[in-house]
Design a protein around this motif. Structure first.
Motif, PDB file in Angstrom:
ATOM      1  N   ARG A 183       0.203  19.188 -26.769  1.00 19.64           N
ATOM      2  CA  ARG A 183       1.631  19.436 -25.908  1.00 19.64           C
ATOM      3  C   ARG A 183       1.793  21.175 -26.265  1.00 19.64           C
ATOM      4  O   ARG A 183       2.388  21.761 -26.371  1.00 19.64           O
ATOM      5  CB  ARG A 183       2.706  18.308 -25.910  1.00 19.64           C
ATOM      6  CG  ARG A 183       2.133  17.273 -25.122  1.00 19.64           C
ATOM      7  CD  ARG A 183       3.571  16.586 -24.847  1.00 19.64           C
ATOM      8  NE  ARG A 183       2.550  14.701 -24.199  1.00 19.64           N
ATOM      9  CZ  ARG A 183       3.279  14.139 -22.871  1.00 19.64           C
ATOM     10  NH1 ARG A 183       4.235  14.266 -23.753  1.00 19.64           N
ATOM     11  NH2 ARG A 183       2.732  13.379 -23.004  1.00 19.64           N
ATOM     12  N   SER A 222      -1.678  12.859 -28.474  1.00 18.08           N
ATOM     13  CA  SER A 222      -1.386  14.602 -27.834  1.00 18.08           C
ATOM     14  C   SER A 222      -3.272  15.581 -27.919  1.00 18.08           C
ATOM     15  O   SER A 222      -3.146  16.029 -28.151  1.00 18.08           O
ATOM     16  CB  SER A 222      -0.990  15.316 -27.353  1.00 18.08           C
ATOM     17  OG  SER A 222      -0.959  15.938 -26.824  1.00 18.08           O
ATOM     18  N   LYS A 263       7.242   1.476 -30.078  1.00 21.46           N
ATOM     19  CA  LYS A 263       6.864   2.804 -29.972  1.00 21.46           C
ATOM     20  C   LYS A 263       8.163   2.773 -29.586  1.00 21.46           C
ATOM     21  O   LYS A 263       8.871   2.736 -28.390  1.00 21.46           O
ATOM     22  CB  LYS A 263       5.253   3.318 -28.950  1.00 21.46           C
ATOM     23  CG  LYS A 263       5.539   4.620 -29.412  1.00 21.46           C
ATOM     24  CD  LYS A 263       4.219   4.644 -28.543  1.00 21.46           C
ATOM     25  CE  LYS A 263       3.508   5.926 -28.934  1.00 21.46           C
ATOM     26  NZ  LYS A 263       2.475   6.432 -27.332  1.00 21.46           N
TER      27      LYS A 263
HETATM   28  C1  E4P Z   1       0.170   9.254 -28.161  1.00 25.92           C
HETATM   29  O1  E4P Z   1       0.607   8.211 -28.665  1.00 25.92           O
HETATM   30  C2  E4P Z   1       0.889   9.287 -26.843  1.00 25.92           C
HETATM   31  O2  E4P Z   1       0.449   8.177 -25.826  1.00 25.92           O
HETATM   32  C3  E4P Z   1      -0.253  10.798 -26.113  1.00 25.92           C
HETATM   33  O3  E4P Z   1      -0.965  11.095 -27.277  1.00 25.92           O
HETATM   34  C4  E4P Z   1      -0.347  11.639 -25.772  1.00 25.92           C
HETATM   35  O4  E4P Z   1      -1.374  12.883 -25.197  1.00 25.92           O
HETATM   36  P1  E4P Z   1      -0.913  13.959 -24.290  1.00 25.92           P
HETATM   37  O5  E4P Z   1       0.395  14.903 -24.156  1.00 25.92           O
HETATM   38  O6  E4P Z   1      -2.316  14.406 -24.156  1.00 25.92           O
HETATM   39  O7  E4P Z   1       0.057  13.591 -22.822  1.00 25.92           O
END
Ligand code: E4P
Length: 222
Positions: free
Chosen positions: A135, A167, A86
């Motif tokens: 987010r 997210s 990633k």
């Molecule tokens: C995705 O790969 C991220 O790890 C994750 O979905 C982030 O989510 P958050 O905004 O709840 O931290």
């Protein structure tokens, strides 16, 4: 639509895997830091997750330059065949993505917040793009509208990059992602379990069992 669990917690992962509910895992540095603490090496945690889940396991680099991302990503990819490296959606991340592709290392480009960014990730050869819907919602933008745009753009050009909705904060996000036709939703354990729940299921089951109890005991055999 595939379900990934957004977690680095091995017991949560085992539970979801035993229930047959998940096709892969996404982790990030925050999730790994939470479970690794002072006792565990994050790489050992990732290696264990790869042994539990045969599907794609996203493991994120923490470097910010292309060359350092390449070094970290190559090391992560050696942990197991199912590792997906990633990288963040930055210029360095896109350059690293392109190079990883030429080395047959799959890449999940993360921290995507616009359709333009998603287009660049697809052109760089990403296997997955991770738009963060929750987010965006948090700052009063419509996260699911971004998913619609990306799915349409990728469809227009037959990009093979999979849209991995990230997210995710609640079951409605998951249903909306499925309606739009996203390839994957990565969900925290809490949301995965919320997806199963409905008060009418609980009420209906309680009524069925109570009615069954009214039968003489000798007849309560199926
Ligand atoms: C995705 O790969 C991220 O790890 C994750 O979905 C982030 O989510 P958050 O905004 O709840 O931290």
């Amino acid at each position: 639509m595939k379900f990934f669990l957004d977690s680095a917690d091995v017991s949560e992962i085992r539970r979801a895997m035993d229930a047959g509910l998940i096709d892969g895992i996404t982790t990030n540095p925050s999730l790994l830091a939470k479970v690794a603490g002072t006792d565990h090496d994050p790489r050992d945690v990732l290696a264990e997750i790869c042994r539990i889940v045969p599907g794609p396991i996203s493991a994120e680099v923490v470097a910010t330059t292309r060359d350092e991302m390449l070094r970290e990503g190559r090391d992560l990819a050696k942990l197991a065949d199912n590792i997906v490296v990633k990288v963040p959606l930055t210029e360095a991340g896109l350059m690293a993505c392109r190079q990883f592709r030429s080395e047959d290392i799959r890449v999940n480009v993360t921290l995507c917040f616009s359709a333009a960014q998603a287009l660049l990730a697809a052109k760089a050869g990403a296997s997955y793009i991770s738009p963060f819907v929750g987010r965006l919602d948090d700052i009063a933008q419509d996260g699911m509208e971004l998913i619609e745009q990306i799915v349409q753009i990728y469809g227009n050009y037959d990009f093979p990059t999979e849209v991995l909705v990230a997210s995710v904060r609640h079951p409605v996000h998951v249903v909306q992602a499925a309606l739009i036709g996203a390839d994957v939703a990565t969900v925290p354990a809490k949301v995965l379990h919320q997806l199963m729940q409905h008060p009418l299921t609980d009420k209906g089951l309680a009524a069925f069992l109570a009615d069954w109890e009214k039968l003489p005991e000798a007849k309560r055999v199926i």
